[in-house]
Design an enzyme around this catalytic site. Structure first.
Site, mmCIF file in Angstrom:
data_model
loop_
_atom_site.group_PDB
_atom_site.id
_atom_site.type_symbol
_atom_site.label_atom_id
_atom_site.label_comp_id
_atom_site.label_asym_id
_atom_site.label_seq_id
_atom_site.Cartn_x
_atom_site.Cartn_y
_atom_site.Cartn_z
ATOM 1 N N LEU A 56 15.003 3.358 6.523
ATOM 2 C CA LEU A 56 14.107 3.796 7.604
ATOM 3 C C LEU A 56 12.672 3.860 7.128
ATOM 4 O O LEU A 56 11.740 3.692 7.890
ATOM 5 C CB LEU A 56 14.514 5.186 8.092
ATOM 6 C CG LEU A 56 15.839 5.292 8.847
ATOM 7 C CD1 LEU A 56 16.198 6.744 9.040
ATOM 8 C CD2 LEU A 56 15.744 4.581 10.174
ATOM 9 N N GLY A 57 12.504 4.161 5.876
ATOM 10 C CA GLY A 57 11.141 4.279 5.377
ATOM 11 C C GLY A 57 11.137 4.898 4.010
ATOM 12 O O GLY A 57 12.179 5.129 3.405
ATOM 13 N N GLY A 77 9.954 8.088 1.959
ATOM 14 C CA GLY A 77 9.423 9.452 2.003
ATOM 15 C C GLY A 77 8.715 9.776 0.715
ATOM 16 O O GLY A 77 8.605 8.931 -0.173
ATOM 17 N N GLY A 78 8.243 10.978 0.632
ATOM 18 C CA GLY A 78 7.492 11.388 -0.540
ATOM 19 C C GLY A 78 8.289 11.263 -1.828
ATOM 20 O O GLY A 78 7.732 11.000 -2.885
ATOM 21 N N PHE A 79 9.593 11.434 -1.740
ATOM 22 C CA PHE A 79 10.392 11.462 -2.959
ATOM 23 C C PHE A 79 11.298 10.266 -3.124
ATOM 24 O O PHE A 79 12.050 10.190 -4.070
ATOM 25 C CB PHE A 79 11.247 12.722 -2.998
ATOM 26 C CG PHE A 79 10.435 13.924 -3.336
ATOM 27 C CD1 PHE A 79 9.909 14.049 -4.612
ATOM 28 C CD2 PHE A 79 10.186 14.905 -2.406
ATOM 29 C CE1 PHE A 79 9.156 15.144 -4.949
ATOM 30 C CE2 PHE A 79 9.432 15.993 -2.744
ATOM 31 C CZ PHE A 79 8.916 16.125 -4.010
ATOM 32 N N GLY A 80 11.241 9.385 -2.157
ATOM 33 C CA GLY A 80 12.122 8.237 -2.299
ATOM 34 C C GLY A 80 12.484 7.664 -0.945
ATOM 35 O O GLY A 80 11.991 8.129 0.088
ATOM 36 N N LYS A 90 18.217 10.887 2.556
ATOM 37 C CA LYS A 90 17.052 10.758 1.685
ATOM 38 C C LYS A 90 17.542 10.737 0.241
ATOM 39 O O LYS A 90 18.171 11.668 -0.229
ATOM 40 C CB LYS A 90 16.115 11.940 1.930
ATOM 41 C CG LYS A 90 14.795 11.789 1.246
ATOM 42 C CD LYS A 90 13.744 12.592 1.981
ATOM 43 C CE LYS A 90 13.183 13.657 1.097
ATOM 44 N NZ LYS A 90 12.233 14.512 1.773
ATOM 45 N N ASP A 108 2.242 19.277 3.013
ATOM 46 C CA ASP A 108 2.102 17.839 3.225
ATOM 47 C C ASP A 108 2.345 17.485 4.693
ATOM 48 O O ASP A 108 3.067 16.551 5.013
ATOM 49 C CB ASP A 108 3.058 17.072 2.322
ATOM 50 C CG ASP A 108 2.702 15.592 2.237
ATOM 51 O OD1 ASP A 108 3.571 14.792 1.859
ATOM 52 O OD2 ASP A 108 1.557 15.224 2.579
#
Ligand SMILES: *[C@@H]1O[C@H](CO)[C@@H](O)[C@H](O)[C@H]1NC(C)=O
Ligand SMILES: *[C@@H]1O[C@H](CO)[C@@H](O)[C@H](O)[C@H]1NC(C)=O
Ligand SMILES: *[C@@H]1O[C@H](CO)[C@@H](O)[C@H](O)[C@H]1NC(C)=O
Ligand SMILES: *[C@@H]1O[C@H](CO)[C@@H](O)[C@H](O)[C@H]1NC(C)=O
Ligand SMILES: *[C@@H]1O[C@H](CO)[C@@H](O)[C@H](O)[C@H]1NC(C)=O
Ligand SMILES: *[C@@H]1O[C@H](CO)[C@@H](O)[C@H](O)[C@H]1NC(C)=O
Ligand SMILES: *[C@@H]1O[C@H](CO)[C@@H](O)[C@H](O)[C@H]1NC(C)=O
Ligand SMILES: *[C@@H]1O[C@H](CO)[C@@H](O)[C@H](O)[C@H]1NC(C)=O
Length: 837
Positions: free
Chosen positions: A523-524, A526-529, A545, A642
């Site tokens: 999907l995309g 994120g900040g961590f992966g 995630k 964030d």
């Protein structure tokens, strides 16, 4: 004639007391019928009742007044009284349609104590109580009915929806609303509300013959809406000019809503709405309640600042009695520092941010130049204001020109509702007073300028008072939540180490659900992966995630993370369904959000159209509620750190959910700000104190919220929006537009036809400007943001220039965030590591 009158009265009395047959029935009294003290008639829809009543707590127990009240509401809220000056002293009287066609209250001896006293009306009239609460005296004519008299044209202390307040422009004679004398005494009191007989353009409030308050003059807008706590407007006020009459009325948009304006016995004009859940009337707005609400508190040419309840002189003016002024006695007001020349050299200087002062005369159909010329031509003229009415409503061919031939009285700072006007100053005094042109009031105390807008409008007959409650409630709430949290902290100390009650998933099932983390399901990032879409065997959609192995999050951090998110439960936070650990894999499983993230909508011109204002406002409120929960109501105080549009996910009904708590920090409740060695977050959303000094607090999130708000309103990215070459980015652009009173133009063009945004858009814009202020202490808390969003009548403080606008910081982080040269590279950049703890 006299005999006939007496006979018919007696007949009415006799008939009424002996025969139910001829008595009140249904919603009307026909010619010759009467109603005794213990009878009522009820409007066709059962909404209002008319009959005799004895006021609650009345000192004289046996006084009977004929009046109208709500039929279905508990208690007896009286909205109109016939014989307010002459109550019946016993139960022997009647209310009757008497022989000459008039209606009257007659005492036990048949004497008239009150009557409509009309002459030359037909004798076969009937009194009909309408569902609007209007008692009319009606007679039939061929094929129709004519009302020869209406209680709506003779109000007592209450104005109901649909009631028309009138004022004759040439004679100044108009409807008067008169307070009761006491809480339980309908006798006319000393307070009167009426359209200003001098100009018919504003409502004024009189105590005896002294004016103690007024609304702003009519600005030509035919309709003004008021919106409250919901997305729907509740009230529309209308002002119409018909030949030589001005008519003011208001209506509820939702017919089922019960509301009224009342001028109470203490002279307070309030708007009440019935709240069924509470089985009570709720006061939504009142006037006057704050010192600045009172008429001309600062005297001629003196302006009242709501925040400090303090006075200042217009530029070019000085206190008339400096000694009294210093002691806080402002009654003498201000006088010109230099006298007008009246030789053609005087100039007019525009004043912004003030309500139109009182003391004007009206001239119709003058152009701007003619209006100025009218003022110039009279040496005593102090200034003018001009409004083109035909652009507002086609019914008004022409324009309104106001000139002040007397002193300007009753000036108040009110940017939200202000109309520009021009003050005449001698040319020699001009250079020193250019500040006036910026709309700044001269005063010794600069802080006076941060003021609160009174939402006062002639059309709505309203004023905002909720700021008072706003501050009180906020204090109370903050106090309460602090106590509650500390209690809870003590109580839960023992359970602090328990694992959260979210499911621990088997790695195999997660792998299967995402087809082995197949890139098609991604999907995309994120900040961590990476984040994947998945579907469990039972059909449930999930978002997975997978924390990158390079993120260096150790076992302990991951655990903390899970525990933190699992404990946060709010409909505007994304829900963690479970977690999974497998060898070096750390995985979080969330509910799946079919509409992905907010940035997919607002930065995509085709999808942006799908977000009408109603949806946007719902999203704004949702984010604010989620954030408020994090800051104040969750078990721990959590700062997200964030927030950005890509972290706001949308469910199938476009409800926003805050996600990505990767950088979030839980706080001790007694700790207000924290410091970090390593600045993480996303440029463009980061508050200056955080970006520069690594200091963060709830106010850093408030800043990010303000940025999101601006992006939702404008459909523009906070970074990378440069409308022209010397522009200072979105913040600078928004500030310029807002400051210039053009906040509405910030709205992205796809929304211009949207109807329900008349008050919400300005409030959201102002909130955004408040949230992105440079000084964290100036920014509002989320609880006040939420409160303002749900109370459109609320008044807001004035924002200062936002951060990042006018000074270019030498700091590289900051200049990168707003420097057009580097905008592309910085856009959307997310720092992807946390500092060691
Ligand atoms: C109204 O009051 C009168 C006198 O007090 C009484 O005789 C009559 O019965 C009452 N009527 C009703 C409908 O209560
Ligand atoms: C009547 O008095 C009671 C008790 O003092 C009070 O609670 C109530 O509000 C009063 N009602 C009115 C209409 O004044
Ligand atoms: C009724 O009106 C007449 C004049 O129109 C006035 O003289 C008289 O006093 C009025 N009566 C009442 C009861 O108001
Ligand atoms: C009332 O009187 C008018 C004229 O006096 C007449 O035209 C009308 O029909 C009458 N209406 C009723 C209901 O009697
Ligand atoms: C307004 O007042 C003027 C002068 O008194 C009068 O001629 C006119 O009829 C009034 N207009 C209305 C609508 O009552
Ligand atoms: C908002 O308005 C809708 C209908 O317009 C109503 O059903 C709903 O209960 C309202 N919500 C609140 C919180 O007042
Ligand atoms: C306020 O000042 C005025 C004159 O400027 C004076 O007449 C008045 O008595 C003063 N009021 C008070 C309360 O001192
Ligand atoms: C202004 O002038 C226009 C055109 O002459 C006219 O139709 C209109 O009624 C005037 N308006 C007023 C308030 O006098």
């Amino acid at each position: 004639m006299g005999l006939f009158f007496l006979v018919s009265v007696l007949a009415a009395v006799l008939l009424s007391s002996h025969q139910q047959l001829f008595c009140a029935a249904g919603d009307r009294l026909a010619a010759g019928q009467s109603m005794s003290v213990n009878q009522t008639i009820v409007s066709a829809g059962q909404i209002f009742a008319f009959g005799f009543f004895t006021p609650e707590n009345s000192t004289a127990a046996n006084l009977h007044y004929a009046g109208i009240w709500y039929n279905n509401l508990p208690g007896r809220t009286v909205v109109w009284v016939a014989n307010r000056e002459n109550p019946l002293k016993d139960r022997a009287g009647v209310f009757a349609v008497i022989g000459d066609g008039n209606i009257a209250v007659l005492d036990g001896a048949g004497r008239t104590v009150w009557s409509t006293n009309l002459s030359g009306i037909p004798s076969n009239t009937s009194a009909v109580l309408l569902d609007s609460g209007n008692l009319v005296l009606r007679h039939d004519v061929d094929g129709g009915e004519v009302d020869v008299w209406q209680s709506f044209q003779h109000p007592t202390d209450t104005v109901l929806p649909g009631m028309k307040l009138r004022s004759n422009l040439s004679s100044g004679v108009g409807t008067r609303v008169t307070s009761w004398k006491g809480e339980s005494d309908p006798f006319p009191g000393q307070f009167v509300m009426t359209l200003d007989p001098r100009n018919s353009l504003q409502l004024i409030f009189l105590k005896g013959s002294d004016m103690y308050a007024r609304t702003i003059p009519w600005n030509g807008k035919p309709a003004i809406t008021l919106q409250l706590s919901n997305l729907t407007s509740i009230l529309v006020g209308t002002v119409v000019k018909e030949d030589d009459e001005i008519l003011v009325t208001f209506n509820m948009l939702e017919n089922s809503m019960i509301a009224r304006f009342v001028l109470d016995y203490a002279g307070i004009w309030s708007f009440f709405s019935w709240v069924e859940r509470q089985k009570n009337w709720v006061t939504l707005v009142s006037l006057p309640t704050r010192p600045c609400d009172f008429y001309s508190r600062c005297g001629p040419f003196g302006a009242c600042a709501y925040a400090q309840s303090s006075c200042s002189c217009l530029d070019g003016f000085e206190p008339r009695s400096p000694e009294e002024w210093k002691r806080g006695n402002f009654t003498a007001g201000c006088v010109r520092q230099l006298q007008l020349q009246c030789d053609g050299t005087d100039r007019f200087v525009k004043v912004l941010g003030l309500r139109l002062p009182d003391g004007f005369s009206v001239m119709w159909n003058k152009s701007m130049q003619q209006c100025e010329a009218e003022c110039s031509a009279r040496c005593g003229c102090q200034g003018y204001a001009h409004a083109e009415l035909s652009t507002l409503d086609a019914r008004f061919l022409g324009s309104k020109c106001l000139i002040w031939l007397a002193e300007m009285e009753d000036l108040k700072q009110a940017p939200g509702t202000s109309e520009d006007f021009y003050v005449r100053l001698p040319a020699s005094g001009l250079e020193g007073h250019t500040r006036l042109e910026d709309g700044v009031i001269s005063n010794k105390n600069k802080r006076l300028i941060r003021i609160i807008i009174p939402i006062l409008s002639f059309g709505m007959l309203l004023t905002g008072i909720c700021c008072y409650f706003f501050i009180r409630r906020r204090k109370a709430r903050v106090g309460k939540s602090r106590t509650r949290q500390s209690v809870r902290r003590q109580g839960s100390a023992g359970s602090e180490k328990e694992m959260p009650d979210v499911a621990l998933f088997d790695f195999k099932s997660v792998k299967a659900a995402t087809s082995n983390f197949c890139s098609e399901n991604k999907l995309g990032q994120g900040g961590f992966g990476p984040v994947y879409k998945g579907r469990f065997l039972n059909g449930q959609d999930i978002a997975v995630k997978r924390l990158s192995k390079s993120s260096k999050q150790g076992y302990q951090e991951f655990h903390n993370e899970v525990r933190l998110i699992a404990r946060l439960q709010h409909k505007n936070l994304v829900r963690l369904l479970g977690w999974c650990m497998h060898k070096s894999e750390n995985i979080l499983i969330y509910e799946y959000m079919p509409n992905k993230s907010l940035d997919n909508f607002i930065f995509d011109s085709t999808r942006l159209v799908e977000l009408n204002w109603k949806k946007r406002f719902g999203i704004i409120k949702g984010i604010a509620n989620g954030l408020l929960y994090l800051h104040e109501y969750s078990r721990m105080r959590v700062i997200h750190r964030d927030l950005k549009t890509s972290n706001i996910l949308l469910d199938s009904e476009m409800n926003p959910k805050i996600s990505d708590f990767g950088l979030a920090r839980a706080f001790r409740t007694d700790q207000d700000i924290a410091n970090t060695q390593r600045v993480v977050g996303t440029y463009g959303y980061m508050s200056p104190e955080y970006a520069l000094n690594g200091v963060f607090s709830e106010k850093s999130d408030v800043f990010s919220f303000g940025v999101i708000l601006l992006e939702i309103i404008t459909g523009k990215k906070s970074t990378g929006f440069y409308p022209d070459s010397n522009s200072q980015g979105l913040f600078g652009y928004a500030w310029q537009m807002w400051e210039g009173g053009r906040g509405f133009e910030l709205l992205d063009p796809s929304m211009l036809s949207s109807s329900s945004s008349a008050t919400e858009v300005p409030i959201c814009t102002q909130l955004a400007m408040l949230c992105i202020q440079e000084d964290a202490a100036d920014r509002p808390t989320m609880s006040s943001v939420v409160f303002s969003l749900s109370n459109d009548v609320c008044t807001l403080p004035m924002p200062k220039k936002p951060a990042f606008v006018f000074e270019r910081s030498p700091n590289s982080v900051l200049s990168a965030a707003h420097d057009s040269a580097s905008k592309a590279s910085i856009n959307g950049l997310t720092a992807t590591s946390v500092q060691g703890r």
